[in-house]
Scaffold this active site. Structure first.
Site, PDB file in Angstrom:
ATOM      1  N   ASP A  88       0.807  -1.155  -0.109  1.00  8.74           N
ATOM      2  CA  ASP A  88       0.021   0.126  -0.175  1.00  8.74           C
ATOM      3  C   ASP A  88       0.940   1.254  -0.148  1.00  8.74           C
ATOM      4  OD1 ASP A  88      -2.292   1.796   0.784  1.00  8.74           O
ATOM      5  OD2 ASP A  88      -3.241  -0.036   1.286  1.00  8.74           O
TER       6      ASP A  88
ATOM      7  N   SER B  29     -11.114  -0.549  -1.179  1.00 15.63           N
ATOM      8  CA  SER B  29     -10.210  -0.430  -0.712  1.00 15.63           C
ATOM      9  C   SER B  29     -10.113  -0.760   0.970  1.00 15.63           C
ATOM     10  CB  SER B  29      -9.364   0.793  -0.521  1.00 15.63           C
ATOM     11  OG  SER B  29      -8.536   0.946  -1.677  1.00 15.63           O
TER      12      SER B  29
ATOM     13  N   HIS C 251      -3.461   5.910   3.798  1.00 18.09           N
ATOM     14  CA  HIS C 251      -4.532   4.799   3.269  1.00 18.09           C
ATOM     15  C   HIS C 251      -3.981   3.468   3.825  1.00 18.09           C
ATOM     16  CE1 HIS C 251      -6.020   1.911   0.265  1.00 18.09           C
ATOM     17  NE2 HIS C 251      -6.920   2.762   0.103  1.00 18.09           N
TER      18      HIS C 251
END
Length: 397
Positions: free
Chosen positions: A162, A343, A193
């Site tokens: 990520d 996600s 994120h």
């Protein structure tokens, strides 16, 4: 002698041009990185032949630049290689003439254009109440309690591929370590994120596999972008690390990122899964091609009412739905944030996968089937040819 060498070189070029080009991906130019390519070799190539081919490709690259008497800024030639079981290749920046010759080389299976990889998440608000943990541990909606076995992913390692992870965040309690960085020189999560997804699959408060170890693999930058070749490099690192440390069969990987239809990415994902790592992959949002690799567990997203979100991708490749709207989790600098997207659904699936591996002792190749077996048929508003199965950890509640 110089004449004959030149003649021999021309003969090789002529032979190469007699073979059809195997350059794929040009039919869709969206997100293509100019002059950047991923070269995949024939599966029968030996290590010695692979090394010889690399030397040949580098020589052709230097020669073609030399004939133009220019450096063509950014065309660095061969950059990185990757090797999985039955799959070898490399990525690099080449001019059109060079990549055409490479694509026609008999040892090459195909060449794929490199593309920008992007995040799928949509930020909504900070510090909103979470609902995902309660939902995945009950057969019916409505409970805010998370019911789980105390094994909680113990003995399992999860690779977060990520934007990086804030490994010092209290949510991880010393269980998180830094792995590698294939995108820049900043070994931290500058986007948030990656920390958020890791908090969902393994955080102490917001996570599912609360006792799993976490490894940060940074393939996306502060803006949430990277490249297909960089993601492949990150996955390669994970499989190598798992092999060196005896983690194959006891490892999971979360890929909450969007890659438009990529043949080579699918093959790399399949190779990673076959090497002994369970892969959870986001289905994508708003038209991104779902991860269609065999063996990976592709997650689409629902809201708190068990309805498929309007922006979640769909299709027969979706293995299961998971909570993906308004999910609260860890954020860098000891913070939290609420994000939405497939996600956010993928790390729920990854966390449950790691949880089941620890609880039931099942191998990575059996995890997705077990997840689908446990899932409840409760999703509404799903699109054509898409499952109604919603993630459930089998708690009995």
């Amino acid at each position: 002698m110089g004449f004959f060498r030149h003649l021999f070189s021309l003969s090789l070029c002529a032979l190469s041009l007699a073979i059809p080009s195997k350059l794929i991906g040009l039919e869709n130019t969206q997100d293509v990185i100019p002059n950047s390519y991923i070269v995949v070799m024939k599966s029968t190539i030996s290590e010695a032949e692979f090394q010889t081919h690399q030397a040949w490709a580098s020589k052709i690259h230097r020669r073609n630049l030399g004939e133009r008497d220019e450096t063509l800024g950014g065309l660095d030639g061969l950059k990185t290689t990757f090797e999985f079981e039955g799959l070898k290749g490399y990525s690099g920046a080449f001019d059109k003439r060079t990549i055409e010759l490479i694509s026609r080389n008999p040892a090459v299976d195909y060449v794929e254009v490199d593309r920008v990889v992007k995040l799928d998440a949509i930020t909504t608000q900070r510090n909103a109440p979470s609902w995902g943990l309660g939902r995945i541990s009950h057969k019916s909606a409505g409970s805010s309690d998370f019911v789980f076995d105390d094994s909680a992913g113990s003995g399992i390692t999860i690779y977060g591929v990520d934007t990086g992870i804030d490994i010092k965040h209290p949510e991880f309690g010393g269980r998180a370590t830094w792995g590698t960085n294939t995108v820049d020189n900043e070994d931290t999560d500058q986007n948030g994120h990656g920390t958020h997804t890791a908090g969902t699959f393994a955080g102490a408060t917001y996570g599912i596999a609360k006792k799993a170890n976490v490894i940060a693999v940074k393939v996306l930058n502060a803006q949430g972008t990277g490249s297909t070749s960089g993601v492949i490099q990150g996955i390669q690192w994970c499989t190598d690390h798992a092999g060196r440390n005896g983690l194959k069969g006891k490892a999971a990987m979360n890929l909450s990122l969007g890659i438009r239809g990529s043949t080579v990415f699918n093959r790399v994902a399949e190779a990673a899964q076959q090497s002994g790592i369970f892969l959870a992959v986001a289905a994508g949002n708003d038209g991104f091609s779902p991860a269609s690799a065999r063996g990976v567990c592709t997650a689409a997203a629902t809201n708190s009412q068990d309805a498929a979100t309007s922006w979640s991708n769909y299709g027969s490749v979706v293995a299961v739905y998971g909570p993906g709207a308004d999910i609260i989790s860890a954020y860098p600098n000891e913070d939290t944030a609420t994000l939405s997207g497939t996600s956010m659904a993928s790390p729920h699936v990854c966390g449950v996968g790691a949880y089941l591996m620890a609880l039931e002792g099942i191998g990575p190749d059996k995890v997705c089937d077990r997840i689908k077996e446990l899932a409840v048929e409760s999703v509404t508003n799903q699109k054509l040819n898409t499952t109604r199965k919603l993630l459930y950890n089998g708690s009995g509640a």
